[in-house]
Write a protein that holds these residues in place. Structure first.
Motif, PDB file in Angstrom:
ATOM      1  N   GLU A 188       0.832  -1.207   0.000  1.00  0.00           N
ATOM      2  CA  GLU A 188       0.000   0.000   0.000  1.00  0.00           C
ATOM      3  C   GLU A 188       0.864   1.253   0.000  1.00  0.00           C
ATOM      4  N   THR A 189       1.947   1.201   0.758  1.00  0.00           N
ATOM      5  CA  THR A 189       2.858   2.352   0.812  1.00  0.00           C
ATOM      6  C   THR A 189       3.451   2.634  -0.560  1.00  0.00           C
ATOM      7  N   GLU A 191       2.216   1.824  -3.465  1.00  0.00           N
ATOM      8  CA  GLU A 191       1.151   2.291  -4.355  1.00  0.00           C
ATOM      9  C   GLU A 191       0.848   3.766  -4.113  1.00  0.00           C
ATOM     10  N   VAL A 192       0.773   4.143  -2.853  1.00  0.00           N
ATOM     11  CA  VAL A 192       0.503   5.548  -2.531  1.00  0.00           C
ATOM     12  C   VAL A 192       1.649   6.435  -3.023  1.00  0.00           C
ATOM     13  N   CYS A 193       2.881   6.014  -2.784  1.00  0.00           N
ATOM     14  CA  CYS A 193       4.041   6.825  -3.175  1.00  0.00           C
ATOM     15  C   CYS A 193       4.149   6.982  -4.684  1.00  0.00           C
ATOM     16  N   ALA A 196       0.323   9.116  -5.647  1.00  0.00           N
ATOM     17  CA  ALA A 196      -0.088  10.387  -5.028  1.00  0.00           C
ATOM     18  C   ALA A 196       0.801  11.529  -5.511  1.00  0.00           C
ATOM     19  N   SER A 200       0.239  15.883  -1.565  1.00  0.00           N
ATOM     20  CA  SER A 200      -0.484  14.889  -0.749  1.00  0.00           C
ATOM     21  C   SER A 200       0.490  14.015   0.025  1.00  0.00           C
ATOM     22  N   TYR A 208       2.214   8.205   7.976  1.00  0.00           N
ATOM     23  CA  TYR A 208       2.856   6.935   7.652  1.00  0.00           C
ATOM     24  C   TYR A 208       4.011   6.636   8.601  1.00  0.00           C
TER      25      TYR A 208
END
Length: 510
Positions: A188-189, A191-193, A196, A200, A208
């Motif tokens: 998830e980390t 994917e967000v990095c 985003a 953000s 985090y």
């Protein structure tokens, strides 16, 4: 079952015999640990088949030219003298980058590694505390994932050593040689990095990080979980070094190429530009010489690679740190740095050697303004007046930023358990102990830091030993000037009190 418990090692080959004929793949070979690891492998396990280094073009310099630059560093002087030709015949470049999908490898290079490699050392990482979450995740997290994907394809993999850090779990104390629960989901980390926007991410970063101080420790903690998901599937070992500093003996006593840890304190205090350090005097400093770290990494691959991989195998973790074996208090370190700084002074000292511990953060900031910034303004003004380029304010700014980032580590205490680390050295075969036993208890701390100081002068500041008499003479002048100004200042205060204030008080009272 672990690698050390209830295991008969009588028929296990020695470390050089284990590496004989093996092909090794190393990421981070151009870094501090990487250089010493390569040198030690080639020096003590010269019959290995070859070493492939993942290296990219950097700042307009081709990877092949960077390899030549690597070999020209003082780290390889011993190898050049005693094992001539070994580096040139056994070290090769594969062009790539841990920041790139698939490690940036060509199809030919990937096939080469898959078919030939036996041991992988994943050392590459960004160790900066101020990296953005996006970059830290790409470098330390996705880079590790890409190494795992490559390792899963390698046909005859004996061992994969992932180099982490002892500070990956600073939200705990003591820190044992176990895998702790993650503070976030690594997928998830990532994917967000990757999806985003920058704004953000800046907003999300504190959420985090949670209890961890920076993106470095956070991304290294999650990287351990990327690795450990493949326990029983891949022959993996995790090594967690603490603060890696100058070599104790190999390849050269005092070898260093960065200002991290106590060497930076030595240099700043030795130059007379660091007068206050925000820390606590009773903090135990945990440093590990880089050659001890390299020996541990090499031994970890040996102990893992000489055991058949079974589905029930766990991932062994080694806290590569001093622990309780041989440590020093911060107060003793600072006092020692001042003492050694007078014995082995640096060239062109700006002031007398100094530096005091300041426990209170706010008082430390006041002292920085008075003892760091104001003198820097004065010196830079004089340099400007004499037509020279001002530089001291810039230096003090770098020192301040570095101390700010380090304050989390210099004001807190952790207890590192290194049971596996010490157990591993105890099971080394007799034939290996002269080359790979890492002694920590027997190290004379002052003697070691004297070597660190000589190494700092030579390798970082490019100062020559023959300049020492001149440096000592200048140091004595700085000591006299420092004392003279202190006596003059306190003498003036005494005179002012006696001639101005006391008569006023007497007239007011009587």
């Amino acid at each position: 079952m672990g690698f050390l418990e209830d295991r008969d090692l009588s028929d296990v080959p020695t470390i050089p015999d284990f590496y004989k004929g093996k092909t090794i793949f190393i990421t981070g070979g151009s870094g501090f640990i990487g250089k010493v690891l390569i040198e030690k492998l080639l020096y003590s396990c010269s019959e290995l088949d070859r070493i492939y280094l993942l290296m990219r073009n950097k700042k307009g310099v081709k990877a092949e030219d960077r390899l030549a630059q690597l070999y020209s560093t003082p780290c390889f002087e011993r190898l050049q003298k005693e094992r001539p030709g070994v580096f040139e015949s056994k070290v090769f470049i594969v062009s790539g980058d841990v920041l790139t999908p698939g490690l940036g490898l060509s199809q030919e290079d990937r096939a080469l590694l898959v078919n030939r490699v036996n041991i992988i050392f994943h050392v590459a990482a960004s160790v900066r505390f101020d990296d953005t979450l996006k970059f830290a995740a790409q470098m330390n997290l996705r880079g590790t994932m890409e190494i795992i994907e490559l390792a899963k394809e390698v046909r005859e993999l004996s061992a994969l050593v992932h180099v982490s850090t002892s500070y990956a779990n600073t939200n705990r104390d003591p820190i044992e040689e176990v895998l702790y629960p993650p503070l976030a989901d690594w997928r998830e980390t990532l994917e967000v990095c990757e999806n985003a926007d920058e704004h953000s991410l800046r907003v999300l970063t504190p959420k985090y990080l949670g209890e961890l101080p920076n993106t470095y420790t956070f991304s290294k903690q999650l990287a351990e979980h990327v690795v450990c998901e493949h326990k029983g599937e891949l022959p993996i070992v995790i090594v967690r070094p603490s603060i890696v500093i100058s070599s104790a003996e190999e390849p050269i006593p005092g070898w260093i190429e960065n200002f991290n840890g106590p060497v930076g304190i030595f240099v700043a205090c030795g130059k007379g530009i660091m007068r206050t350090i925000h820390t606590k005097p009773d903090i135990v400093c945990d440093f590990i010489p880089v050659d001890v770290c390299a020996k541990n990494i090499i031994s970890c691959a040996w102990i893992r690679g000489t055991k058949k991989l079974e589905p029930t195998d766990d991932v062994e973790i080694y806290n590569c740190c001093s622990g309780k074996l041989n440590n020093i208090l911060m107060n003793d370190l600072v006092e020692m740095s001042k003492h050694i700084g007078k014995e082995i002074p640096l060239n062109n000292m700006l002031w007398n050697t100094g530096g005091t511990i300041t426990k209170n953060k706010h008082w430390h900031y006041v002292k920085v303004l008075v003892q760091h910034l104001l003198p820097a303004l004065l010196v830079d003004t004089l340099l400007w007046l004499f037509g020279q380029k001002p530089m001291l304010i810039k230096v003090q700014r770098r020192i301040y930023i570095a101390n700010l980032a380090l304050s989390y580590y210099t004001t807190q205490q952790w207890t590192f358990d290194n049971t596996n680390f010490t157990k591993l050295r105890s099971v080394l075969k007799d034939d290996d102990k002269s080359q790979f036993f890492y002694d920590i208890e027997g190290v004379d701390i002052k003697g070691y830091f004297v070597k660190c100081c000589f190494g700092g002068r030579k390798f970082l500041l490019k100062e020559k030993d023959e300049d020492l008499p001149q440096a000592r003479a200048h140091c004595r002048r700085m000591q006299i000037l420092d004392k003279s100004l202190k006596y003059a200042f306190f003498g003036y205060i005494t005179w002012y009190v006696c001639t101005k204030i006391m008569p006023f008080i007497n007239s007011y009272i009587f």
